[in-house]
Design a protein around this motif. Structure first.
Motif, PDB file in Angstrom:
ATOM      1  N   THR A  82       0.845  -1.186   0.000  1.00 42.08           N
ATOM      2  CA  THR A  82       0.000   0.000   0.000  1.00 42.08           C
ATOM      3  C   THR A  82       0.880   1.234   0.000  1.00 42.08           C
ATOM      4  O   THR A  82       1.790   1.353   0.825  1.00 42.08           O
ATOM      5  CB  THR A  82      -0.911   0.005   1.250  1.00 42.08           C
ATOM      6  OG1 THR A  82      -1.729  -1.165   1.205  1.00 42.08           O
ATOM      7  CG2 THR A  82      -1.825   1.224   1.266  1.00 42.08           C
ATOM      8  N   THR A  84       1.080   4.504   1.161  1.00 35.44           N
ATOM      9  CA  THR A  84       0.329   5.265   2.164  1.00 35.44           C
ATOM     10  C   THR A  84       0.488   6.768   1.970  1.00 35.44           C
ATOM     11  O   THR A  84      -0.238   7.548   2.584  1.00 35.44           O
ATOM     12  CB  THR A  84       0.792   4.890   3.584  1.00 35.44           C
ATOM     13  OG1 THR A  84       2.217   5.004   3.625  1.00 35.44           O
ATOM     14  CG2 THR A  84       0.397   3.484   3.953  1.00 35.44           C
ATOM     15  N   PRO A  88      -6.771   8.851  -1.333  1.00 37.00           N
ATOM     16  CA  PRO A  88      -6.664   7.689  -0.447  1.00 37.00           C
ATOM     17  C   PRO A  88      -5.468   6.815  -0.827  1.00 37.00           C
ATOM     18  O   PRO A  88      -4.973   6.921  -1.955  1.00 37.00           O
ATOM     19  CB  PRO A  88      -7.987   6.944  -0.701  1.00 37.00           C
ATOM     20  CG  PRO A  88      -8.432   7.372  -2.058  1.00 37.00           C
ATOM     21  CD  PRO A  88      -7.938   8.760  -2.244  1.00 37.00           C
ATOM     22  N   LYS A 203      -9.386   0.164  -1.897  1.00 36.23           N
ATOM     23  CA  LYS A 203      -8.669   1.284  -1.286  1.00 36.23           C
ATOM     24  C   LYS A 203      -9.544   2.527  -1.207  1.00 36.23           C
ATOM     25  O   LYS A 203      -9.562   3.218  -0.187  1.00 36.23           O
ATOM     26  CB  LYS A 203      -7.378   1.580  -2.088  1.00 36.23           C
ATOM     27  CG  LYS A 203      -6.252   0.611  -1.752  1.00 36.23           C
ATOM     28  CD  LYS A 203      -5.886   0.685  -0.267  1.00 36.23           C
ATOM     29  CE  LYS A 203      -5.030  -0.479   0.175  1.00 36.23           C
ATOM     30  NZ  LYS A 203      -5.050  -0.716   1.623  1.00 36.23           N
ATOM     31  N   LYS A 206     -12.353   1.635   1.306  1.00 41.75           N
ATOM     32  CA  LYS A 206     -11.900   0.910   2.512  1.00 41.75           C
ATOM     33  C   LYS A 206     -12.667  -0.407   2.685  1.00 41.75           C
ATOM     34  O   LYS A 206     -13.296  -0.665   3.727  1.00 41.75           O
ATOM     35  CB  LYS A 206     -12.058   1.764   3.763  1.00 41.75           C
ATOM     36  CG  LYS A 206     -11.210   3.018   3.764  1.00 41.75           C
ATOM     37  CD  LYS A 206     -11.218   3.671   5.142  1.00 41.75           C
ATOM     38  CE  LYS A 206     -10.287   4.846   5.251  1.00 41.75           C
ATOM     39  NZ  LYS A 206     -10.560   5.943   4.327  1.00 41.75           N
ATOM     40  N   HIS A 208     -12.757  -4.852   2.049  1.00 36.61           N
ATOM     41  CA  HIS A 208     -11.871  -6.015   2.045  1.00 36.61           C
ATOM     42  C   HIS A 208     -11.532  -6.448   0.615  1.00 36.61           C
ATOM     43  O   HIS A 208     -12.410  -6.514  -0.249  1.00 36.61           O
ATOM     44  CB  HIS A 208     -12.528  -7.177   2.794  1.00 36.61           C
ATOM     45  CG  HIS A 208     -11.595  -8.330   3.003  1.00 36.61           C
ATOM     46  ND1 HIS A 208     -11.379  -9.282   2.041  1.00 36.61           N
ATOM     47  CD2 HIS A 208     -10.786  -8.650   4.044  1.00 36.61           C
ATOM     48  CE1 HIS A 208     -10.497 -10.157   2.482  1.00 36.61           C
ATOM     49  NE2 HIS A 208     -10.121  -9.797   3.704  1.00 36.61           N
TER      50      HIS A 208
END
Ligand SMILES: [Fe+2]
Length: 328
Positions: A82, A84, A88, A203, A206, A208
Protein backbone atom coordinates in the motif's frame (compact mmCIF):
# COMPACT_ATOMS: atom_id res chain seq x y z
CA UNK A 1 6.23 0.78 10.65
CA UNK A 2 6.74 1.24 6.93
CA UNK A 3 8.55 -1.33 4.78
CA UNK A 4 11.63 0.90 4.80
CA UNK A 5 11.63 1.24 8.60
CA UNK A 6 11.27 -2.52 9.06
CA UNK A 7 14.09 -3.15 6.59
CA UNK A 8 16.29 -0.65 8.43
CA UNK A 9 15.61 -2.54 11.67
CA UNK A 10 16.61 -5.80 9.95
CA UNK A 11 19.87 -4.30 8.71
CA UNK A 12 20.86 -3.80 12.38
CA UNK A 13 19.37 -7.04 13.68
CA UNK A 14 20.61 -9.19 10.75
CA UNK A 15 18.00 -11.99 10.75
CA UNK A 16 18.65 -15.06 8.62
CA UNK A 17 15.08 -16.37 8.71
CA UNK A 18 11.77 -14.56 8.30
CA UNK A 19 8.64 -16.20 9.66
CA UNK A 20 5.56 -14.42 8.35
CA UNK A 21 2.46 -15.43 10.33
CA UNK A 22 -0.68 -13.68 9.15
CA UNK A 23 -2.90 -12.88 6.21
CA UNK A 24 -1.93 -11.53 2.82
CA UNK A 25 -0.74 -8.16 4.03
CA UNK A 26 1.61 -9.71 6.59
CA UNK A 27 3.15 -12.19 4.15
CA UNK A 28 3.37 -9.53 1.43
CA UNK A 29 5.01 -7.07 3.80
CA UNK A 30 7.56 -9.73 4.76
CA UNK A 31 8.42 -10.17 1.08
CA UNK A 32 8.90 -6.45 0.57
CA UNK A 33 10.92 -6.08 3.79
CA UNK A 34 13.13 -8.95 2.61
CA UNK A 35 13.75 -7.10 -0.67
CA UNK A 36 14.70 -3.84 1.01
CA UNK A 37 16.75 -5.59 3.71
CA UNK A 38 18.81 -7.61 1.26
CA UNK A 39 18.88 -5.10 -1.55
CA UNK A 40 18.40 -1.54 -0.21
CA UNK A 41 18.83 -0.15 -3.73
CA UNK A 42 15.83 -2.06 -5.09
CA UNK A 43 13.00 0.15 -6.33
CA UNK A 44 9.72 -1.34 -5.12
CA UNK A 45 7.85 0.51 -7.85
CA UNK A 46 9.67 -1.49 -10.50
CA UNK A 47 9.60 -5.12 -9.40
CA UNK A 48 7.65 -6.92 -12.08
CA UNK A 49 9.43 -10.21 -12.58
CA UNK A 50 12.44 -9.04 -14.54
CA UNK A 51 16.13 -9.12 -13.66
CA UNK A 52 17.91 -10.44 -10.61
CA UNK A 53 16.85 -9.18 -7.19
CA UNK A 54 19.85 -10.80 -5.49
CA UNK A 55 17.89 -12.17 -2.53
CA UNK A 56 18.75 -15.07 -0.15
CA UNK A 57 22.25 -13.77 0.49
CA UNK A 58 21.54 -12.53 4.01
CA UNK A 59 18.33 -14.51 4.46
CA UNK A 60 18.22 -18.28 4.30
CA UNK A 61 14.49 -18.85 4.48
CA UNK A 62 11.23 -17.04 4.14
CA UNK A 63 8.64 -19.14 5.96
CA UNK A 64 4.98 -18.27 5.44
CA UNK A 65 2.21 -19.39 7.79
CA UNK A 66 -1.18 -18.15 6.56
CA UNK A 67 -3.89 -17.26 9.04
CA UNK A 68 -6.51 -16.77 6.31
CA UNK A 69 -7.42 -18.85 3.26
CA UNK A 70 -7.48 -16.56 0.27
CA UNK A 71 -4.35 -14.69 -0.67
CA UNK A 72 -2.19 -17.65 -1.69
CA UNK A 73 0.80 -15.42 -0.93
CA UNK A 74 2.39 -18.39 0.87
CA UNK A 75 3.15 -19.90 -2.56
CA UNK A 76 3.06 -16.98 -5.00
CA UNK A 77 5.75 -14.62 -6.31
CA UNK A 78 3.40 -11.67 -5.72
CA UNK A 79 3.03 -9.06 -3.03
CA UNK A 80 0.44 -6.31 -2.75
CA UNK A 81 1.69 -3.25 -0.92
CA UNK A 82 0.00 0.00 0.00
CA UNK A 83 1.33 3.40 -0.98
CA UNK A 84 0.33 5.27 2.16
CA UNK A 85 1.60 8.62 0.93
CA UNK A 86 -1.31 8.81 -1.53
CA UNK A 87 -4.72 9.93 -0.40
CA UNK A 88 -6.66 7.69 -0.45
CA UNK A 89 -3.85 5.10 -0.20
CA UNK A 90 -3.17 3.14 -3.39
CA UNK A 91 -2.30 -0.53 -3.96
CA UNK A 92 1.06 -1.41 -5.49
CA UNK A 93 1.62 -4.84 -7.02
CA UNK A 94 5.10 -6.37 -7.11
CA UNK A 95 5.99 -9.77 -8.50
CA UNK A 96 9.23 -11.74 -8.75
CA UNK A 97 10.11 -15.43 -8.56
CA UNK A 98 12.58 -14.67 -5.72
CA UNK A 99 9.61 -13.63 -3.58
CA UNK A 100 8.13 -17.13 -3.45
CA UNK A 101 8.40 -18.30 0.19
CA UNK A 102 10.79 -21.21 0.77
CA UNK A 103 8.45 -22.99 3.17
CA UNK A 104 4.68 -22.71 3.61
CA UNK A 105 3.14 -24.17 6.78
CA UNK A 106 -0.56 -24.98 6.38
CA UNK A 107 -2.33 -25.84 9.59
CA UNK A 108 -5.96 -25.40 10.59
CA UNK A 109 -4.91 -24.12 14.03
CA UNK A 110 -3.95 -20.87 12.33
CA UNK A 111 -7.20 -20.41 10.37
CA UNK A 112 -9.93 -22.16 12.32
CA UNK A 113 -11.04 -19.12 14.32
CA UNK A 114 -11.46 -16.75 11.39
CA UNK A 115 -14.77 -14.89 11.79
CA UNK A 116 -17.42 -15.63 9.13
CA UNK A 117 -16.91 -12.41 7.16
CA UNK A 118 -13.17 -13.04 6.82
CA UNK A 119 -13.82 -16.65 5.80
CA UNK A 120 -16.23 -15.48 3.11
CA UNK A 121 -14.12 -12.59 1.82
CA UNK A 122 -10.81 -14.48 1.72
CA UNK A 123 -12.58 -17.50 0.18
CA UNK A 124 -13.94 -15.24 -2.56
CA UNK A 125 -10.35 -14.14 -3.16
CA UNK A 126 -9.45 -17.79 -3.81
CA UNK A 127 -12.40 -18.10 -6.19
CA UNK A 128 -11.46 -14.90 -8.04
CA UNK A 129 -7.80 -15.99 -8.27
CA UNK A 130 -8.67 -19.31 -9.88
CA UNK A 131 -11.71 -18.38 -12.00
CA UNK A 132 -10.31 -14.96 -12.97
CA UNK A 133 -6.98 -16.52 -13.98
CA UNK A 134 -8.75 -19.27 -15.89
CA UNK A 135 -10.66 -16.90 -18.15
CA UNK A 136 -7.71 -14.56 -18.56
CA UNK A 137 -6.31 -16.93 -21.26
CA UNK A 138 -2.74 -17.05 -19.97
CA UNK A 139 -3.08 -20.59 -18.74
CA UNK A 140 -1.60 -23.73 -20.19
CA UNK A 141 -2.77 -27.24 -19.31
CA UNK A 142 -0.93 -27.32 -15.98
CA UNK A 143 -2.28 -24.02 -14.67
CA UNK A 144 -5.72 -24.80 -16.06
CA UNK A 145 -5.80 -28.02 -14.05
CA UNK A 146 -4.75 -26.16 -10.89
CA UNK A 147 -7.30 -23.39 -11.35
CA UNK A 148 -10.19 -25.74 -12.12
CA UNK A 149 -9.29 -27.88 -9.09
CA UNK A 150 -9.20 -24.78 -6.88
CA UNK A 151 -12.61 -23.60 -8.11
CA UNK A 152 -14.15 -27.03 -7.48
CA UNK A 153 -12.78 -27.24 -3.96
CA UNK A 154 -13.87 -23.69 -3.17
CA UNK A 155 -17.42 -24.27 -4.40
CA UNK A 156 -17.61 -27.38 -2.28
CA UNK A 157 -15.94 -26.30 0.95
CA UNK A 158 -16.22 -22.52 1.25
CA UNK A 159 -19.95 -22.57 2.13
CA UNK A 160 -19.19 -25.12 4.87
CA UNK A 161 -16.22 -23.17 6.19
CA UNK A 162 -18.36 -20.02 6.21
CA UNK A 163 -21.28 -21.67 7.97
CA UNK A 164 -19.53 -23.88 10.52
CA UNK A 165 -16.18 -22.13 11.13
CA UNK A 166 -14.00 -23.93 13.69
CA UNK A 167 -16.57 -26.74 13.97
CA UNK A 168 -15.72 -28.01 10.48
CA UNK A 169 -11.98 -28.53 10.36
CA UNK A 170 -12.22 -30.57 7.19
CA UNK A 171 -13.66 -27.56 5.35
CA UNK A 172 -10.96 -25.35 6.87
CA UNK A 173 -8.23 -27.73 5.72
CA UNK A 174 -9.70 -28.02 2.23
CA UNK A 175 -9.85 -24.24 1.90
CA UNK A 176 -6.20 -23.93 2.99
CA UNK A 177 -5.32 -26.32 0.16
CA UNK A 178 -7.71 -24.73 -2.36
CA UNK A 179 -6.00 -21.40 -1.70
CA UNK A 180 -2.56 -22.90 -2.31
CA UNK A 181 -3.73 -24.65 -5.48
CA UNK A 182 -5.24 -21.37 -6.72
CA UNK A 183 -2.05 -19.57 -5.67
CA UNK A 184 0.02 -21.83 -7.90
CA UNK A 185 -2.59 -21.59 -10.66
CA UNK A 186 -2.71 -17.82 -10.81
CA UNK A 187 0.85 -17.31 -9.59
CA UNK A 188 2.10 -18.96 -12.78
CA UNK A 189 -0.30 -16.97 -14.95
CA UNK A 190 -2.14 -13.74 -14.20
CA UNK A 191 -5.12 -12.80 -12.09
CA UNK A 192 -8.21 -11.54 -13.90
CA UNK A 193 -9.26 -7.91 -14.26
CA UNK A 194 -11.37 -8.40 -11.12
CA UNK A 195 -8.16 -7.71 -9.25
CA UNK A 196 -7.39 -4.33 -10.83
CA UNK A 197 -11.01 -3.30 -10.39
CA UNK A 198 -11.14 -4.70 -6.86
CA UNK A 199 -7.85 -3.23 -5.63
CA UNK A 200 -9.03 0.23 -6.55
CA UNK A 201 -12.48 -0.30 -5.00
CA UNK A 202 -10.94 -1.68 -1.83
CA UNK A 203 -8.67 1.28 -1.29
CA UNK A 204 -11.09 4.05 -2.29
CA UNK A 205 -13.97 2.71 -0.16
CA UNK A 206 -11.90 0.91 2.51
CA UNK A 207 -13.33 -2.51 1.70
CA UNK A 208 -11.87 -6.02 2.04
CA UNK A 209 -9.77 -7.17 -0.91
CA UNK A 210 -11.44 -10.57 -1.33
CA UNK A 211 -14.94 -9.14 -1.00
CA UNK A 212 -14.16 -6.63 -3.78
CA UNK A 213 -12.52 -9.03 -6.24
CA UNK A 214 -15.41 -11.46 -5.70
CA UNK A 215 -17.85 -8.67 -6.54
CA UNK A 216 -16.06 -8.02 -9.85
CA UNK A 217 -15.64 -11.69 -10.84
CA UNK A 218 -18.90 -11.96 -12.85
CA UNK A 219 -17.94 -8.81 -14.82
CA UNK A 220 -14.50 -10.31 -15.53
CA UNK A 221 -16.01 -13.50 -16.92
CA UNK A 222 -18.50 -11.51 -19.02
CA UNK A 223 -15.91 -9.02 -20.31
CA UNK A 224 -13.39 -11.67 -21.37
CA UNK A 225 -16.13 -13.81 -22.95
CA UNK A 226 -16.04 -11.44 -25.93
CA UNK A 227 -12.56 -12.64 -26.93
CA UNK A 228 -12.40 -16.21 -25.69
CA UNK A 229 -14.56 -19.25 -25.04
CA UNK A 230 -12.65 -20.32 -21.95
CA UNK A 231 -15.65 -19.43 -19.78
CA UNK A 232 -17.43 -22.43 -21.27
CA UNK A 233 -15.12 -24.75 -19.30
CA UNK A 234 -16.50 -23.21 -16.10
CA UNK A 235 -20.07 -24.31 -16.88
CA UNK A 236 -19.74 -27.92 -15.70
CA UNK A 237 -17.75 -26.77 -12.66
CA UNK A 238 -20.60 -24.45 -11.62
CA UNK A 239 -23.18 -27.13 -12.42
CA UNK A 240 -24.49 -25.44 -15.56
CA UNK A 241 -25.64 -27.85 -18.26
CA UNK A 242 -24.36 -26.70 -21.67
CA UNK A 243 -26.06 -29.13 -24.00
CA UNK A 244 -28.38 -27.64 -26.60
CA UNK A 245 -28.04 -24.07 -25.31
CA UNK A 246 -27.30 -20.94 -27.32
CA UNK A 247 -24.06 -19.17 -26.46
CA UNK A 248 -25.73 -16.09 -24.98
CA UNK A 249 -28.21 -18.06 -22.87
CA UNK A 250 -25.44 -20.31 -21.60
CA UNK A 251 -23.24 -17.38 -20.61
CA UNK A 252 -26.17 -15.75 -18.80
CA UNK A 253 -26.77 -18.98 -16.92
CA UNK A 254 -23.12 -19.31 -15.94
CA UNK A 255 -22.98 -15.71 -14.72
CA UNK A 256 -26.12 -16.31 -12.69
CA UNK A 257 -24.58 -19.44 -11.15
CA UNK A 258 -21.47 -17.46 -10.14
CA UNK A 259 -23.64 -14.71 -8.65
CA UNK A 260 -25.83 -17.25 -6.84
CA UNK A 261 -22.75 -18.80 -5.27
CA UNK A 262 -21.45 -15.43 -4.11
CA UNK A 263 -24.87 -14.58 -2.68
CA UNK A 264 -25.10 -17.97 -0.96
CA UNK A 265 -22.25 -16.93 1.34
CA UNK A 266 -23.49 -13.34 1.72
CA UNK A 267 -21.08 -11.74 -0.74
CA UNK A 268 -22.18 -8.97 -3.10
CA UNK A 269 -22.29 -8.90 -6.91
CA UNK A 270 -22.98 -5.19 -7.32
CA UNK A 271 -22.08 -2.08 -5.34
CA UNK A 272 -25.70 -1.30 -4.49
CA UNK A 273 -25.80 -4.50 -2.42
CA UNK A 274 -22.77 -3.64 -0.30
CA UNK A 275 -23.87 -3.05 3.29
CA UNK A 276 -20.61 -2.27 5.01
CA UNK A 277 -19.76 0.45 4.19
CA UNK A 278 -23.06 1.50 2.72
CA UNK A 279 -22.29 3.57 -0.37
CA UNK A 280 -24.83 5.94 -1.89
CA UNK A 281 -25.18 6.10 -5.66
CA UNK A 282 -24.12 9.76 -5.66
CA UNK A 283 -21.01 9.03 -3.62
CA UNK A 284 -20.09 6.07 -5.82
CA UNK A 285 -20.60 7.90 -9.11
CA UNK A 286 -18.63 10.88 -7.79
CA UNK A 287 -15.65 8.61 -7.14
CA UNK A 288 -15.69 6.65 -10.39
CA UNK A 289 -12.97 8.80 -11.96
CA UNK A 290 -10.70 8.09 -9.00
CA UNK A 291 -11.56 4.36 -9.16
CA UNK A 292 -10.63 4.37 -12.86
CA UNK A 293 -7.41 6.27 -12.24
CA UNK A 294 -6.23 3.77 -9.61
CA UNK A 295 -7.34 0.70 -11.58
CA UNK A 296 -5.72 1.94 -14.77
CA UNK A 297 -2.33 2.26 -13.11
CA UNK A 298 -2.53 -1.14 -11.38
CA UNK A 299 0.13 -3.49 -12.74
CA UNK A 300 -2.10 -6.55 -12.34
CA UNK A 301 -4.06 -5.54 -15.44
CA UNK A 302 -1.02 -4.84 -17.62
CA UNK A 303 -1.32 -8.20 -19.33
CA UNK A 304 -5.11 -8.49 -19.37
CA UNK A 305 -6.05 -10.56 -22.42
CA UNK A 306 -8.71 -8.10 -23.46
CA UNK A 307 -7.33 -4.61 -23.32
CA UNK A 308 -8.62 -2.37 -20.57
CA UNK A 309 -8.54 1.39 -20.84
CA UNK A 310 -10.17 4.42 -19.28
CA UNK A 311 -13.52 4.00 -21.02
CA UNK A 312 -13.87 0.28 -20.32
CA UNK A 313 -12.94 0.68 -16.66
CA UNK A 314 -15.45 3.46 -16.36
CA UNK A 315 -18.21 1.45 -17.99
CA UNK A 316 -17.58 -1.62 -15.85
CA UNK A 317 -17.64 0.48 -12.69
CA UNK A 318 -20.88 2.12 -13.83
CA UNK A 319 -22.47 -1.22 -14.65
CA UNK A 320 -21.31 -2.61 -11.32
CA UNK A 321 -23.47 -0.13 -9.44
CA UNK A 322 -26.61 -2.19 -9.99
CA UNK A 323 -25.20 -5.29 -11.67
CA UNK A 324 -26.03 -4.53 -15.30
CA UNK A 325 -24.95 -7.18 -17.82
CA UNK A 326 -21.78 -6.38 -19.72
CA UNK A 327 -22.90 -5.66 -23.30
CA UNK A 328 -19.70 -4.26 -24.79
FE1 LIG B 1 -6.39 -11.60 -4.48
Amino acid sequence: PTIEEAAEFCRDFKPTVFVAIGGGSVMDSAKAIMVKYENPEANLYRILGFGDLGLRKKMKFLIAIPTTSGTGSEVTPNAMLTITTRDPPQKLAISHSELVPDIAVLHTDFVKDMPPFLTMATGLDTLAHSAGAYVSTWGGPLNDALNIAAIKETLKYLPRAYKYGAKDLEAREKMLMATVIAGMGFGNTRVGIDHGLGHSMGKVFKMHHGFCVGLFLPYTVAYTSKISDRWKDLCPVFGVESKGKERKALLTELLQAIKDFIHSIDGAVCVKEVKNPSISKEEYMAKIDLLVKYAETDAVDLLAPRWMHEETYKKIYEYAWDGRDIDF
